[in-house]
Motif scaffolding. Structure first.
Motif, short mmCIF file in Angstrom:
data_model
loop_
_atom_site.label_atom_id
_atom_site.label_comp_id
_atom_site.label_asym_id
_atom_site.label_seq_id
_atom_site.Cartn_x
_atom_site.Cartn_y
_atom_site.Cartn_z
N ASN A 74 -1.61 1.05 -7.90
CA ASN A 74 -0.48 1.71 -7.24
C ASN A 74 0.78 1.63 -8.09
N GLU A 131 -3.64 13.67 -3.08
CA GLU A 131 -2.42 12.92 -3.43
C GLU A 131 -1.28 13.85 -3.86
N ARG A 153 3.97 2.38 -10.23
CA ARG A 153 4.89 3.48 -10.54
C ARG A 153 6.15 2.86 -11.14
N GLU A 187 0.86 -1.19 0.00
CA GLU A 187 0.00 0.00 0.00
C GLU A 187 0.89 1.23 0.00
N ASN A 188 0.33 2.36 -0.43
CA ASN A 188 1.16 3.57 -0.41
C ASN A 188 1.10 4.24 0.97
N ARG A 230 5.58 14.10 -6.95
CA ARG A 230 6.08 13.00 -6.11
C ARG A 230 7.28 12.33 -6.79
N GLY A 273 7.15 4.83 1.26
CA GLY A 273 5.93 4.78 2.08
C GLY A 273 6.10 5.44 3.43
N ASP A 292 7.12 7.69 -2.73
CA ASP A 292 5.82 7.43 -2.13
C ASP A 292 5.89 7.97 -0.71
N GLU A 322 12.32 1.35 -2.59
CA GLU A 322 11.15 0.96 -3.38
C GLU A 322 10.60 -0.38 -2.90
#
Length: 686
Positions: A185, A86, A187, A24-25, A306, A280, A318, A148
């Motif tokens: 999600n 966001e 990226r 999850e972010n 971001r 995160g 994130d 990441e």
């Protein structure tokens, strides 16, 4: 799969598929952390709002800040659900010393605790066996610089998206629906991970098993001191701050090993604060608008896209970005019109001071401290039982604006959810709405006043004074003198200074009324004597119209506080005396007052069976005066008896009261004597 495979990418993907690990972010993580805990409803200044229990746990937790916390939770929830938040940062703007930084640091520590649970832990990946590729010199392992998530690597595993999805379905067993959720999600990999991974792909000719041998999964370190997951960037002065502190820079050390000069791994991103929280995490920018222009421009790019961008290379991040700023810096920043785009990218939340004096008592306790204080000679320092009350009402009164509709005392009581005569909570809500329409932030409700730091200074002055050290006790009345000193020394605006000094006078009057009650309790040799008498009056006016009232005026009723059957003799003379003290002369006035008391009783007792009317200061004062008068021919004669102790009877009364205060009311000899002395003067009578 055995424990030895825990660092395999496939093990991690399977764990995510089986819901043993999460992907999850940052927004989703923080929102889940808050909303998984119980949520209560509370009424604040006449409006119903939510209270999130996660902010109320722990020894030193957040107090008040209901509107600000609600704003923050809705911002995070909106961002977690893919809303416009966001692409925004959350900025807390307010006066110094009202809890902005404390709130952010509290949130960060809760988030670290949340991520330390096995199910919520964050993972990242590192590339190993790089010596096989031959272009990295003595560097054999490289960790993802922006921490990441392994799922990001999995989504970029093969060159085309379709091939990658195929690999995830066939090799790991994800369903089409799972894939859809995961790709919400999506990226791309950061520049250096992407560069290394394409070299690995090329070297292994896209042989999946061989490619997997180059990857190892590791947990993200949660150390607060390393600034990973939660990191703080304080504004520095113009000379020492640079974009390097946020983004990182080229590393000479790495260039000595890397033969390929196009390799983006030559940039050391961990040198900057952002990369360390990019997996995160929460990035906390303290006093964001104090930074020089080029840094604020860097923030603009980071907040909107971001992304960390260095020399055209990009690393997606994130991160939840929270910042603070004080009013004056923010206003200065707004006045520079060319800075509009950055403010446009911020969700501004104006933080007011706490204006509820019963909540302030907890905040005051933080300032006074829970540890046992000692004098300079290392002897135990006693605290006057009224110290917290005196300090709390004084600072809260300074935070309440002046209004034609409400007196300061009415505003003080209504803000704490208490009764203020005829005035209702609606009046306060109207006053707040009107004030909050003002374009000048500092004129809004609760935006100005003595903050926690000023209170801290006053307590320091109090504890260092010679009277406190000599008497081995922090006497409550002295806090007004200390606050006066703080106002004179630290408040620069003459209008503010004048108002705060007036507020201190009002606070002294309230303290005086409290001392009257305390003296009555001491005189009656019982800690809750006045409370009993107040409740007797309330029960008498409820029972006076009862059908089962006999000629002896005895009324039997069931006490809602403990369910016992009680008998009460209704004393009309006592009722009349109390109402005269309240200034109720006519029959209509008395009936109206009695009806309002019965109504309050009916409303409060259903929610709080222990409700005792002690927050109704006018009623408490009237009952105290009546009892002092009937028992000892007026407070004046008690003052006389205590002040003039030449005969034995007066001395005995004085000694007995000191003893009661010492044994039953938590006073020490010093503050008991000083309180009686103060009671005997005519100071601060409202």
């Amino acid at each position: 799969m055995g424990l030895k495979n825990r660092s395999d990418l496939l093990y991690h993907l399977t764990a995510v598929k089986n819901k043993e690990r999460v992907f999850e972010n940052a927004f989703q993580g923080v929102a889940r952390m808050i909303l998984e805990n119980p949520i209560d409803k509370v009424s604040v200044n006449g409006k119903t709002t939510y209270d999130f229990s996660i902010f109320r746990t722990g020894k030193k937790h957040v107090i008040g800040m209901y509107d600000e916390i609600n704003s923050f939770v809705s911002y995070v929830k909106d961002a977690a659900e893919g809303g416009s938040s966001e692409e925004m940062a959350f900025v807390l703007v307010g006066e110094p010393g009202n809890g902005k930084t404390f709130f952010v640091e509290f949130l960060c520590s809760r988030y670290r605790e949340f991520l330390s649970q096995e199910k919520n832990r964050k993972y990242t990946f590192r590339f190993k066996n790089l010596n096989k590729l031959g272009t990295y010199g003595k560097i054999t392992t490289i960790e993802s610089q922006t921490y990441e998530d392994p799922m990001v690597l999995a989504m970029n595993f093969l060159e085309s998206k379709d091939q990658t999805k195929d690999f995830l379905i066939k090799k790991v067993g994800f369903t089409e629906k799972d894939i859809e959720q995961i790709y919400d999600n999506y990226r791309p990999l950061g520049a250096c991970s992407s560069y290394i991974w394409s070299e690995v792909r090329e070297y292994t000719s896209e042989n999946i098993d061989e490619m997997l041998s180059f990857v190892e999964i590791v947990p993200v370190p949660l150390s607060e001191s390393l600034g990973t997951i939660t990191g703080k960037y304080p504004a520095k002065d113009k000379m020492t701050s640079s974009a390097v502190d946020l983004l990182g820079e080229e590393s000479i050390q790495r260039l000595l090993h890397i033969s390929d000069t196009n390799n983006p791994y030559r940039f050391d991103l961990r040198r900057g604060a952002l990369a360390r929280v990019a997996g995160g995490g929460i990035h906390f920018s303290d006093e964001i608008y104090k930074n020089k222009k080029d840094l604020v421009q860097v923030y603009l790019g980071v907040i909107q896209n971001r992304m960390i961008e260095v020399d055209g290379y990009k690393w997606p991040i994130d991160t939840l970005i929270i910042a603070t700023s004080n009013n004056s810096e923010f206003n200065r920043f707004l006045s520079e019109k060319e800075e509009a785009p950055i403010v446009d990218r911020c969700r501004i939340c104006y933080v007011s001071h706490n204006t509820n004096y019963s909540l302030q008592r907890e905040l005051t306790q933080y300032v006074i401290g829970s540890e046992t204080r000692t004098t300079l000679n290392k002897e135990v320092l006693h605290q006057d039982p009224n110290l917290n009350y005196a300090a709390s009402i004084a600072v809260v009164l300074s935070r309440l604006p002046r209004s034609e509709k409400l007196t300061p005392i009415e505003m003080l009581k209504l803000s704490a959810g208490e009764v203020a005569g005829e005035k209702s909570i609606k009046t306060l809500a109207e006053v707040i709405d009107t004030l909050n329409q003002d374009t000048s932030i500092v004129k809004r409700f609760g935006q100005k006043g003595l903050g926690q730091r000023n209170l801290g200074r006053a307590v320091q002055l109090l504890i260092e004074s010679s009277e406190t050290n000599e008497g081995k006790c922090v006497f409550a009345y002295d806090v007004f003198r200390a606050l006066e000193r703080v106002v004179l020394d630290y408040v620069t605006d003459p209008n503010d200074r004048k108002k705060y000094l007036e507020d201190l006078k009002i606070a002294k009057g309230l303290y005086r009324e409290r001392i009257m009650t305390e003296m009555f309790n001491a005189y009656m040799d019982e800690p809750y004597a006045i409370r009993k008498d107040v409740m007797n009056y309330v029960n008498m006016i409820i029972g006076i119209d009862a059908e089962n009232l006999g000629p002896d005026k005895m009324w039997k009723y069931k006490d809602p506080q403990n369910g016992e059957l009680k008998a009460l003799k209704i004393d009309e003379r006592y009722i009349t005396s109390v109402e005269e003290r309240l200034g109720l002369k006519t029959r209509e006035q008395r009936d109206t007052f009695r009806t309002s008391i019965r109504k309050i009783y009916g409303q409060k007792i259903s929610l709080n069976p222990g409700y005792d009317f002690m927050d109704n200061l006018e009623l408490v004062k009237a009952v105290t005066d009546v009892r002092l008068k009937s028992d000892i021919a007026g407070a004046g004669s008690l003052v006389g008896a205590l002040a003039n102790r030449t005969n034995d009877e007066n001395q005995k009364l004085y000694d007995r009261m000191i003893e009661t205060m010492f044994n039953k009311l938590n006073y020490c000899n010093t503050c008991a004597q000083k309180t009686i002395e103060y009671f005997c003067t005519q100071e601060d009578e409202n």
